[in-house]
Write a protein that holds these residues in place. Sequence first.
Motif, PDB file in Angstrom:
ATOM      1  N   GLN A 394      21.838 116.559  28.293  1.00  0.00           N
ATOM      2  CA  GLN A 394      21.705 115.269  27.636  1.00  0.00           C
ATOM      3  C   GLN A 394      20.522 115.252  26.680  1.00  0.00           C
ATOM      4  O   GLN A 394      20.620 114.761  25.548  1.00  0.00           O
ATOM      5  CB  GLN A 394      21.550 114.165  28.684  1.00  0.00           C
ATOM      6  CG  GLN A 394      22.806 113.898  29.488  1.00  0.00           C
ATOM      7  CD  GLN A 394      22.566 112.888  30.599  1.00  0.00           C
ATOM      8  OE1 GLN A 394      21.473 112.788  31.138  1.00  0.00           O
ATOM      9  NE2 GLN A 394      23.610 112.153  30.956  1.00  0.00           N
ATOM     10  N   PHE A 397      21.503 117.843  23.633  1.00  0.00           N
ATOM     11  CA  PHE A 397      22.615 117.524  22.743  1.00  0.00           C
ATOM     12  C   PHE A 397      22.524 116.125  22.155  1.00  0.00           C
ATOM     13  O   PHE A 397      23.088 115.859  21.101  1.00  0.00           O
ATOM     14  CB  PHE A 397      23.944 117.684  23.490  1.00  0.00           C
ATOM     15  CG  PHE A 397      24.166 119.067  24.039  1.00  0.00           C
ATOM     16  CD1 PHE A 397      23.627 120.177  23.413  1.00  0.00           C
ATOM     17  CD2 PHE A 397      24.908 119.259  25.195  1.00  0.00           C
ATOM     18  CE1 PHE A 397      23.831 121.454  23.917  1.00  0.00           C
ATOM     19  CE2 PHE A 397      25.114 120.534  25.709  1.00  0.00           C
ATOM     20  CZ  PHE A 397      24.576 121.622  25.066  1.00  0.00           C
ATOM     21  N   TRP A 398      21.831 115.225  22.863  1.00  0.00           N
ATOM     22  CA  TRP A 398      21.645 113.865  22.350  1.00  0.00           C
ATOM     23  C   TRP A 398      20.160 113.510  22.359  1.00  0.00           C
ATOM     24  O   TRP A 398      19.711 112.691  23.168  1.00  0.00           O
ATOM     25  CB  TRP A 398      22.426 112.857  23.199  1.00  0.00           C
ATOM     26  CG  TRP A 398      23.903 112.976  23.025  1.00  0.00           C
ATOM     27  CD1 TRP A 398      24.673 112.425  22.057  1.00  0.00           C
ATOM     28  CD2 TRP A 398      24.797 113.720  23.873  1.00  0.00           C
ATOM     29  NE1 TRP A 398      25.988 112.774  22.235  1.00  0.00           N
ATOM     30  CE2 TRP A 398      26.094 113.581  23.341  1.00  0.00           C
ATOM     31  CE3 TRP A 398      24.609 114.503  25.020  1.00  0.00           C
ATOM     32  CZ2 TRP A 398      27.204 114.178  23.919  1.00  0.00           C
ATOM     33  CZ3 TRP A 398      25.710 115.114  25.592  1.00  0.00           C
ATOM     34  CH2 TRP A 398      26.993 114.948  25.046  1.00  0.00           C
ATOM     35  N   TYR A 407      23.167 116.856  12.781  1.00  0.00           N
ATOM     36  CA  TYR A 407      23.394 115.802  13.755  1.00  0.00           C
ATOM     37  C   TYR A 407      24.627 115.003  13.369  1.00  0.00           C
ATOM     38  O   TYR A 407      24.862 114.684  12.214  1.00  0.00           O
ATOM     39  CB  TYR A 407      22.177 114.869  13.831  1.00  0.00           C
ATOM     40  CG  TYR A 407      20.969 115.521  14.443  1.00  0.00           C
ATOM     41  CD1 TYR A 407      20.063 116.203  13.639  1.00  0.00           C
ATOM     42  CD2 TYR A 407      20.767 115.494  15.805  1.00  0.00           C
ATOM     43  CE1 TYR A 407      18.961 116.820  14.188  1.00  0.00           C
ATOM     44  CE2 TYR A 407      19.662 116.113  16.371  1.00  0.00           C
ATOM     45  CZ  TYR A 407      18.770 116.779  15.552  1.00  0.00           C
ATOM     46  OH  TYR A 407      17.689 117.382  16.107  1.00  0.00           O
ATOM     47  N   MET A 411      24.513 113.354  18.055  1.00  0.00           N
ATOM     48  CA  MET A 411      24.651 114.640  18.739  1.00  0.00           C
ATOM     49  C   MET A 411      24.068 115.755  17.877  1.00  0.00           C
ATOM     50  O   MET A 411      24.273 115.801  16.667  1.00  0.00           O
ATOM     51  CB  MET A 411      26.120 114.942  19.036  1.00  0.00           C
ATOM     52  CG  MET A 411      26.348 116.334  19.639  1.00  0.00           C
ATOM     53  SD  MET A 411      28.080 116.707  19.959  1.00  0.00           S
ATOM     54  CE  MET A 411      28.345 115.720  21.427  1.00  0.00           C
TER      55      MET A 411
END
Length: 451
Positions: A394, A397-398, A407, A411
């Motif tokens: 998490q 990736f975010w 991006y 993400m």
Amino acid sequence: MDHPPPSASSAPLAPGAQPAFREFFRYWLRLGFVNFGGPAGQIAMMHKDLVAERGWVAEKLFQRALGFCMILPGPEAHQLAVYLGWRLHGYAGGIVAGLFFLLPSVVLMLFLSWLAAAHGGAPLLQGVFRGIAGAVVAIVAQAVWRMARKSLLHPALYGFAAASFLMGYALKLKFPGIVVAAGLMGLWLGQLRPDIFCQGVGQGVGQGGVCAPEDEAPAPAARPWRHLARVGGVGLALWLAVALPVYLLSGPGSLLPKILSFYSRASFVTFGGAYAVLSYVSDMAMRLGWVGQEQLVLGLGLAETTPGPLIMVTQYVGFLTAWNHPGALTPLTAGILGGLLTTFGMFLPSFFLIFAGGPFIEALTASPRLRAALTGITAAVVGVILKLGVVFAQATFWPKSPGGVGYLGGMDVFALAVAVACGLVLWRWNTGVHLLVLACGALGAALVLAG
């Protein structure tokens, strides 16, 4: 030379295999610079060198020592090095093996920690760190897979792993509570269904409904309490020799006393190896506001690129914690002290546990109740590491503050692509982790330079 007493023997060394201390010293000095690959790689390296090639250690002794270290909290590869050094050349041998297993990585991680803290905002380094973060997610995923295959040898143990994941991820319970719950459940279930905990022992359930031992274990050393008191007294004296100046001389706003206290406690509750240690440290460090999740991901990546125990990532966390809260010191001085105190707190108990428990290795590893409790804990640790991987994914990736190229809807597409590619490479070719991390860092730097 300081040799362990005869009663401490758990299995004979190979005939004539006792190395000269000079040769023994040179081996551990060299190993400290080349022991890449995390716990699995380091254990395999010691087995190849000491059992297969040099014949210094008998196969049965190595396997029993490994089983003993696996039931202890803390870094199992480092503890195995200390134990083998102790068996070969007594307490002096254990100290030499344990220290040289660590020292090169201590120096390298101090440098990398300073680089990340002082220059981590540079665009080129940010690109490097993005590539490393993607690789780390794949590495943790592989660690979960490997540990699950090794530890979850009965369907009931999958329940331990699933319950620990839910307790950690959904209920936000702390790691020590999960460990205690898993151990108690293992003890209880081991009385009802001992067959669950005989998986992998190789001999099934014997008479009386308990796991049949591999062979007849010799009696433990005499006067165990005197031995434990002597080793514990020396360990406590060493800890106080460092702790008292830290507590007495630290100025207002300094976190150095808290850092030493926290990591000294952590070393006694972190069953399950390096990833379990990291899971506990990441939870507590974020709860206390010391470091962020992204910094923890980066620390694991940097630890993967250096020789030495994987939990040297904790030194990076201690460095950044003190760097961000230097008190009356300069950030660099505080960071160095914080990193060194973290390493001292994490690894001193490993020496204590090995020197204290070495003479009783058979009794400890042959106990059916202890085996059941620790099997339950090991299964639960799989869920703990899975939770760590989900949290790291998490954060990678975010990210909270996306920006720059690559991006899409919050993400980080580049980090995701790197993680997928690394997962395929690890699955197909089992590439050295340190080489993979370096390659991903170089790829991230190339992306920044390209545009």
